[in-house]
Write a protein that holds these residues in place. Structure first.
Motif, PDB file in Angstrom:
ATOM      1  N   ASP A   1      -6.903   6.537   1.916  1.00 25.28           N
ATOM      2  CA  ASP A   1      -6.933   5.475   2.928  1.00 25.28           C
ATOM      3  C   ASP A   1      -6.415   6.056   4.231  1.00 25.28           C
ATOM      4  O   ASP A   1      -5.314   6.610   4.277  1.00 25.28           O
TER       5      ASP A   1
ATOM      6  N   ARG B   1     -12.577   9.000   3.240  1.00 22.15           N
ATOM      7  CA  ARG B   1     -13.210   8.002   2.370  1.00 22.15           C
ATOM      8  C   ARG B   1     -13.777   8.668   1.111  1.00 22.15           C
ATOM      9  O   ARG B   1     -13.588   8.188   0.005  1.00 22.15           O
TER      10      ARG B   1
ATOM     11  N   ARG C   1       0.838  -1.215   0.000  1.00 18.49           N
ATOM     12  CA  ARG C   1       0.000   0.000   0.000  1.00 18.49           C
ATOM     13  C   ARG C   1       0.868   1.258   0.000  1.00 18.49           C
ATOM     14  O   ARG C   1       0.542   2.236  -0.672  1.00 18.49           O
TER      15      ARG C   1
ATOM     16  N   SER D   1       1.231   4.255  -3.128  1.00 15.03           N
ATOM     17  CA  SER D   1       0.734   5.582  -2.760  1.00 15.03           C
ATOM     18  C   SER D   1       1.724   6.662  -3.183  1.00 15.03           C
ATOM     19  O   SER D   1       2.928   6.499  -3.028  1.00 15.03           O
TER      20      SER D   1
END
Length: 184
Positions: free
Chosen positions: A53, A48, A20, A24
Motif C-alpha cells: 500500500d 500495487r 493499517r 503492517s
C-alpha cells in the motif's frame, strides 16, 4: 474551529490509518517532493503489483495515527511532503521499491524513516533492508547450502564404490565377504 462533521471524518481517517499501520509488518516514510508524474505512476504501479500500500497522507493525520498505533519515534520525521509504503507480509519489498525510486530519482525522492515489526527505524536501516536479497533468492541460497553437503557425500560414496570395485587382488569390495574370509 473545524466543524464536528470534519472532526469526525478526520478521527475516522486516523483510526483507519492506525489499523493499517498495526496490520503492517513494515512501513517506509518517504519525501516525495519533486517527483514527476511519470515516476510516481511507475512507482505506484510497482507497489500495487507487489502488494504494497502506497499513499500520500497529511503529516498531522499520520502523527495521530502513529500515536494511536503505538509507533513512537517517527513523529520527528513528519516534515515536508510525506508518502508512506506499507507491507503486510514482506519486510523487504517496501524498502526495496522505495530505495529503487530514490536511486532512480538521483536525490529528488528520499527515505525519511520507517518501522519494522512495530519498531521505528532510521533511513539507514531501511536502506540496509532494501539491499537484502528477496525472499525467493534467500530461500534458494538456503536450499543450495543444505543440498551441497548431501551432494558431496553422494559423490564421495560414489568415488569410494568405484575405487573399491576397481581394485585387483580378488577382493570384491563387499565388507561382509572379507570378514567371512578372515574368520575361516
Amino acid at each position: 474551529m473545524p466543524s464536528k462533521k470534519i472532526l469526525q471524518q478526520k478521527e475516522k481517517q486516523v483510526a483507519e490509518l492506525a489499523e493499517r499501520l498495526n496490520n503492517s509488518i513494515c512501513g517506509v516514510l518517504a519525501n516525495y517532493k519533486g517527483i514527476n508524474v511519470a515516476d510516481d505512476t511507475k512507482l505506484r504501479k510497482s507497489m500495487r503489483e507487489s502488494g504494497v500500500d502506497y499513499f500520500v497522507v497529511k503529516n498531522s493525520i499520520l502523527k495521530r495515527a502513529f500515536e494511536k498505533a503505538g509507533l513512537d519515534g517517527l513523529n520527528e520525521h513528519l516534515t515536508e511532503e510525506t508518502a508512506i509504503a506499507l507491507s503486510k507480509d514482506d519486510i523487504i519489498i517496501a524498502p526495496k521499491l522505495i530505495h529503487g525510486q530514490v536511486e532512480d530519482s538521483k536525490g529528488v525522492y528520499s527515505i525519511k524513516a520507517g518501522f519494522i515489526e512495530g519498531k521505528a527505524v532510521d533511513a539507514d536501516t531501511i536502506i540496509e533492508y532494501a539491499k537484502l536479497p528477496s525472499k525467493e533468492v534467500l530461500i534458494s541460497k538456503l536450499l543450495f547450502v543444505l543440498q551441497s553437503p548431501m551432494q558431496r557425500l553422494a559423490i564421495a560414496i560414489n568415488e569410494i564404490a568405484k575405487k573399491s570395485g576397481g581394485e585387483s587382488g580378488g577382493e570384491s569390495g563387499d565388507p561382509t565377504e572379507s570378514a567371512d574370509n578372515t574368520a575361516a
